[in-house]
Design a protein around this motif. Structure first.
Motif, PDB file in Angstrom:
ATOM      1  N   GLU A   1       5.064   4.706   2.400  1.00 49.18           N
ATOM      2  CA  GLU A   1       5.434   6.040   2.872  1.00 49.18           C
ATOM      3  C   GLU A   1       5.821   6.018   4.347  1.00 49.18           C
ATOM      4  OE1 GLU A   1       2.438   8.869   1.704  1.00 49.18           O
ATOM      5  OE2 GLU A   1       2.768   8.443  -0.428  1.00 49.18           O
ATOM      6  N   LYS A   2       5.070   5.309   5.167  1.00 47.24           N
ATOM      7  CA  LYS A   2       5.385   5.218   6.597  1.00 47.24           C
ATOM      8  C   LYS A   2       6.765   4.601   6.790  1.00 47.24           C
ATOM      9  CE  LYS A   2       3.719   3.008  10.862  1.00 47.24           C
ATOM     10  NZ  LYS A   2       2.610   2.220  11.435  1.00 47.24           N
ATOM     11  N   ALA A   3       7.033   3.508   6.094  1.00 50.68           N
ATOM     12  CA  ALA A   3       8.320   2.821   6.228  1.00 50.68           C
ATOM     13  C   ALA A   3       9.462   3.710   5.755  1.00 50.68           C
ATOM     14  CB  ALA A   3       8.300   1.511   5.444  1.00 50.68           C
ATOM     15  N   TYR A   4       9.316   4.311   4.576  1.00 47.71           N
ATOM     16  CA  TYR A   4      10.396   5.104   4.009  1.00 47.71           C
ATOM     17  C   TYR A   4      10.643   6.376   4.801  1.00 47.71           C
ATOM     18  CZ  TYR A   4      11.150   2.130  -0.065  1.00 47.71           C
ATOM     19  OH  TYR A   4      11.492   1.100  -0.883  1.00 47.71           O
ATOM     20  N   GLN A   5       9.590   7.080   5.207  1.00 47.97           N
ATOM     21  CA  GLN A   5       9.766   8.280   6.017  1.00 47.97           C
ATOM     22  C   GLN A   5      10.481   7.939   7.318  1.00 47.97           C
ATOM     23  OE1 GLN A   5       5.811  10.557   4.385  1.00 47.97           O
ATOM     24  NE2 GLN A   5       5.676   9.709   6.388  1.00 47.97           N
ATOM     25  N   SER A   6      10.087   6.851   7.945  1.00 47.04           N
ATOM     26  CA  SER A   6      10.680   6.458   9.222  1.00 47.04           C
ATOM     27  C   SER A   6      12.145   6.080   9.075  1.00 47.04           C
ATOM     28  CB  SER A   6       9.897   5.296   9.835  1.00 47.04           C
ATOM     29  OG  SER A   6       8.570   5.676  10.106  1.00 47.04           O
TER      30      SER A   6
ATOM     31  N   HIS B   1      14.288   0.570  -1.403  1.00 46.15           N
ATOM     32  CA  HIS B   1      14.466   0.062  -2.760  1.00 46.15           C
ATOM     33  C   HIS B   1      14.661   1.299  -3.639  1.00 46.15           C
ATOM     34  CE1 HIS B   1      13.250  -1.431  -6.710  1.00 46.15           C
ATOM     35  NE2 HIS B   1      13.744  -2.581  -6.285  1.00 46.15           N
ATOM     36  N   PRO B   2      15.809   1.437  -4.321  1.00 45.45           N
ATOM     37  CA  PRO B   2      16.117   2.678  -5.047  1.00 45.45           C
ATOM     38  C   PRO B   2      15.041   3.139  -6.033  1.00 45.45           C
ATOM     39  CG  PRO B   2      18.072   1.318  -4.906  1.00 45.45           C
ATOM     40  CD  PRO B   2      16.930   0.490  -4.375  1.00 45.45           C
ATOM     41  N   ALA B   3      14.520   2.261  -6.851  1.00 44.59           N
ATOM     42  CA  ALA B   3      13.515   2.670  -7.843  1.00 44.59           C
ATOM     43  C   ALA B   3      12.224   3.132  -7.163  1.00 44.59           C
ATOM     44  CB  ALA B   3      13.232   1.538  -8.818  1.00 44.59           C
ATOM     45  N   ARG B   4      11.831   2.431  -6.123  1.00 41.66           N
ATOM     46  CA  ARG B   4      10.614   2.816  -5.398  1.00 41.66           C
ATOM     47  C   ARG B   4      10.826   4.149  -4.681  1.00 41.66           C
ATOM     48  NH1 ARG B   4       7.452  -1.565  -1.984  1.00 41.66           N
ATOM     49  NH2 ARG B   4       6.600  -2.031  -4.026  1.00 41.66           N
ATOM     50  N   LEU B   5      12.012   4.338  -4.121  1.00 48.63           N
ATOM     51  CA  LEU B   5      12.315   5.606  -3.447  1.00 48.63           C
ATOM     52  C   LEU B   5      12.226   6.768  -4.428  1.00 48.63           C
ATOM     53  CD1 LEU B   5      13.202   7.201  -0.971  1.00 48.63           C
ATOM     54  CD2 LEU B   5      15.570   6.656  -1.565  1.00 48.63           C
ATOM     55  N   ARG B   6      12.792   6.614  -5.625  1.00 49.65           N
ATOM     56  CA  ARG B   6      12.698   7.682  -6.626  1.00 49.65           C
ATOM     57  C   ARG B   6      11.247   7.954  -7.003  1.00 49.65           C
ATOM     58  NH1 ARG B   6      17.258   4.937  -8.476  1.00 49.65           N
ATOM     59  NH2 ARG B   6      16.016   3.795 -10.033  1.00 49.65           N
ATOM     60  N   ALA B   7      10.445   6.917  -7.090  1.00 47.18           N
ATOM     61  CA  ALA B   7       9.044   7.075  -7.501  1.00 47.18           C
ATOM     62  C   ALA B   7       8.205   7.822  -6.471  1.00 47.18           C
ATOM     63  CB  ALA B   7       8.426   5.700  -7.779  1.00 47.18           C
ATOM     64  N   ILE B   8       8.496   7.659  -5.187  1.00 44.61           N
ATOM     65  CA  ILE B   8       7.668   8.269  -4.147  1.00 44.61           C
ATOM     66  C   ILE B   8       8.333   9.453  -3.454  1.00 44.61           C
ATOM     67  CG2 ILE B   8       6.466   6.092  -3.730  1.00 44.61           C
ATOM     68  CD1 ILE B   8       8.028   6.012  -1.009  1.00 44.61           C
ATOM     69  N   TRP B   9       9.549   9.765  -3.830  1.00 46.21           N
ATOM     70  CA  TRP B   9      10.337  10.782  -3.137  1.00 46.21           C
ATOM     71  C   TRP B   9       9.557  12.076  -2.885  1.00 46.21           C
ATOM     72  CZ3 TRP B   9      14.154  11.128   0.020  1.00 46.21           C
ATOM     73  CH2 TRP B   9      14.792  12.342   0.225  1.00 46.21           C
ATOM     74  N   ALA B  10       8.911  12.604  -3.894  1.00 51.08           N
ATOM     75  CA  ALA B  10       8.212  13.885  -3.757  1.00 51.08           C
ATOM     76  C   ALA B  10       7.028  13.814  -2.794  1.00 51.08           C
ATOM     77  CB  ALA B  10       7.730  14.373  -5.118  1.00 51.08           C
ATOM     78  N   ASP B  11       6.509  12.624  -2.539  1.00 49.39           N
ATOM     79  CA  ASP B  11       5.342  12.474  -1.659  1.00 49.39           C
ATOM     80  C   ASP B  11       5.713  12.264  -0.194  1.00 49.39           C
ATOM     81  OD1 ASP B  11       3.594  12.681  -3.834  1.00 49.39           O
ATOM     82  OD2 ASP B  11       3.852  10.554  -4.290  1.00 49.39           O
TER      83      ASP B  11
ATOM     84  N   THR C   1       0.843  -1.202   0.000  1.00 48.70           N
ATOM     85  CA  THR C   1       0.000   0.000   0.000  1.00 48.70           C
ATOM     86  C   THR C   1       0.874   1.246   0.000  1.00 48.70           C
ATOM     87  OG1 THR C   1      -0.112   0.234   2.406  1.00 48.70           O
ATOM     88  CG2 THR C   1      -1.757  -1.225   1.370  1.00 48.70           C
ATOM     89  N   ASP C   2       0.366   2.321  -0.578  1.00 46.25           N
ATOM     90  CA  ASP C   2       1.107   3.585  -0.587  1.00 46.25           C
ATOM     91  C   ASP C   2       1.369   4.081   0.832  1.00 46.25           C
ATOM     92  OD1 ASP C   2       1.132   3.562  -3.360  1.00 46.25           O
ATOM     93  OD2 ASP C   2      -0.544   4.967  -3.549  1.00 46.25           O
TER      94      ASP C   2
END
Length: 91
Positions: free
Chosen positions: A25-30, A45-55, A20-21
């Motif tokens: 986001e919770k995992a990456y922000q933390s 995960h580098p590709a996923r991080l680039r995809a959601i970075w702005a959010d 889920t988004d």
């Protein structure tokens, strides 16, 4: 499902659903704000991080540091939300 390490997230529910988004986001922000190098390597995960970075809602200083170290994040980012501004961004 992923259980975040206690050093990364010490809130009431450290389990996130990476399908889920909100969970991503919770995992990456933390992990970006609190994680050690080994946490970053294990969770991000580098590709996923680039995809959601702005959010991601992360402090401006952390965003600047990451973008200076990893220019691909800044190159693909829209105007990022501020962690102090939780109002929705216009489409």
């Amino acid at each position: 499902m992923l259980g975040l390490p206690v050093n990364v997230y010490w809130g009431p529910n450290p389990v996130v659903d990476l399908d889920t988004d909100d969970g991503i986001e919770k995992a990456y922000q933390s992990v970006i704000q609190e994680g050690r190098v080994e946490d970053l390597i294990a969770i991000l995960h580098p590709a996923r991080l680039r995809a959601i970075w702005a959010d991601l809602l992360i402090p401006g200083r952390a965003r600047t540091e990451w973008e200076s170290r990893f220019p691909a994040l800044a190159a693909g980012a829209r105007t990022p939300p501020s962690c102090n501004d939780r109002s929705p961004t216009p489409p």
